[in-house]
Design a protein around this motif. Structure first.
Motif, mmCIF file in Angstrom:
data_model
loop_
_atom_site.group_PDB
_atom_site.id
_atom_site.type_symbol
_atom_site.label_atom_id
_atom_site.label_comp_id
_atom_site.label_asym_id
_atom_site.label_seq_id
_atom_site.Cartn_x
_atom_site.Cartn_y
_atom_site.Cartn_z
ATOM 1 N N ASN A 208 5.277 8.935 -2.082
ATOM 2 C CA ASN A 208 3.886 8.630 -1.965
ATOM 3 C C ASN A 208 4.036 7.000 -1.641
ATOM 4 N N ALA A 209 5.126 6.395 -1.218
ATOM 5 C CA ALA A 209 4.784 4.982 -0.925
ATOM 6 C C ALA A 209 3.798 4.737 0.007
ATOM 7 N N THR A 210 3.413 3.587 0.014
ATOM 8 C CA THR A 210 2.463 3.029 0.904
ATOM 9 C C THR A 210 2.941 1.924 1.615
ATOM 10 N N PHE A 211 2.751 2.095 3.177
ATOM 11 C CA PHE A 211 2.987 1.051 4.041
ATOM 12 C C PHE A 211 1.867 0.367 4.770
ATOM 13 N N LYS A 212 1.807 -0.926 5.066
ATOM 14 C CA LYS A 212 0.668 -1.521 5.767
ATOM 15 C C LYS A 212 0.978 -2.853 6.242
ATOM 16 N N ASP A 213 0.640 -2.815 7.606
ATOM 17 C CA ASP A 213 1.278 -4.243 8.397
ATOM 18 C C ASP A 213 -0.173 -4.331 9.328
ATOM 19 N N GLU B 59 -1.739 1.317 8.287
ATOM 20 C CA GLU B 59 -1.587 1.665 6.848
ATOM 21 C C GLU B 59 -1.557 3.139 6.755
ATOM 22 N N VAL B 60 -0.403 3.335 6.024
ATOM 23 C CA VAL B 60 0.105 5.061 6.111
ATOM 24 C C VAL B 60 0.397 5.122 4.826
ATOM 25 N N ALA C 81 4.837 9.618 7.123
ATOM 26 C CA ALA C 81 4.174 8.505 8.015
ATOM 27 C C ALA C 81 4.791 7.380 7.987
ATOM 28 N N ILE C 82 5.649 6.838 6.931
ATOM 29 C CA ILE C 82 6.210 5.437 7.131
ATOM 30 C C ILE C 82 7.437 5.830 8.253
ATOM 31 N N ILE D 77 10.930 1.833 -3.065
ATOM 32 C CA ILE D 77 9.779 1.232 -2.674
ATOM 33 C C ILE D 77 8.618 1.977 -2.790
ATOM 34 N N THR D 78 7.571 1.496 -3.598
ATOM 35 C CA THR D 78 6.420 2.190 -3.829
ATOM 36 C C THR D 78 5.349 1.587 -2.854
ATOM 37 N N LEU D 79 5.254 0.246 -2.800
ATOM 38 C CA LEU D 79 4.425 -0.630 -1.667
ATOM 39 C C LEU D 79 5.156 -1.459 -0.789
ATOM 40 N N HIS D 80 4.937 -1.353 0.311
ATOM 41 C CA HIS D 80 5.503 -2.173 1.453
ATOM 42 C C HIS D 80 4.276 -2.771 2.286
ATOM 43 N N ARG D 81 4.122 -4.141 1.958
ATOM 44 C CA ARG D 81 2.996 -4.588 2.807
ATOM 45 C C ARG D 81 3.740 -6.004 3.669
#
Length: 149
Positions: A37-42, A46-47, A52-53, A116-120
């Motif tokens: 359930n990691a989050t990626f945002k740039d 925002e996915v 999605a990643i 990775i759980t959060l990648h911003r």
């Protein structure tokens, strides 16, 4: 069976190696790098979640020639990591054949397994991208002048 625990320094080293050697074939093993359930945002996305990643990276490979990252710095504090990087590529539609570079940084947070759980990602889309596009370059220069005055 309990997943193995990866130390934060090892998780950071694995993430750096992943990004610096990323190619389309590696996307099949995204679950080794990112938590489910990691989050990626740039600046453009925002996915959440592996699919999605993976889609963000697939789009990168589909729209750019020779995209790759060069990590230029790293800081680790607990399970949080901050990487600075150069993203090198060639555009397919504009400035064909010219090497391009976007300089930016990533905030990563790792779980106990080192995934990775959060990648911003942080980078200036106006300076690093829009100003390089022929149709937007004059507008971006005008906006910069207006902001300075």
């Amino acid at each position: 069976m309990k997943p193995s625990v990866l130390s934060p320094p090892d998780a950071m080293a694995r993430a750096v190696a992943f990004f610096e050697h990323l190619e389309p074939a590696h996307l099949a093993a995204l679950d080794l790098i990112y938590a489910p359930n990691a989050t990626f945002k740039d600046p453009f996305n925002e996915v959440q979640g592996l699919r999605a990643i993976g889609g963000v990276f697939e789009h990168m490979f589909a729209t750019l020639d020779a995209p790759h990252f060069v990590v230029t710095g790293r800081v680790l504090q607990g399970r949080a990591c901050f990487l600075t990087w150069d993203f090198c590529f060639r555009m397919r539609r504009f400035r064909r054949g010219q090497d391009q570079v976007i300089r930016g940084a990533s905030q990563l947070v790792f779980d106990e397994q080192g995934r990775i759980t959060l990648h911003r990602d942080y980078w200036d889309a106006a300076e690093e991208l829009y100003e390089k596009l022929p149709l937007l370059r004059p507008l971006m220069r005008w906006l910069k002048r207006q902001a300075r005055s």
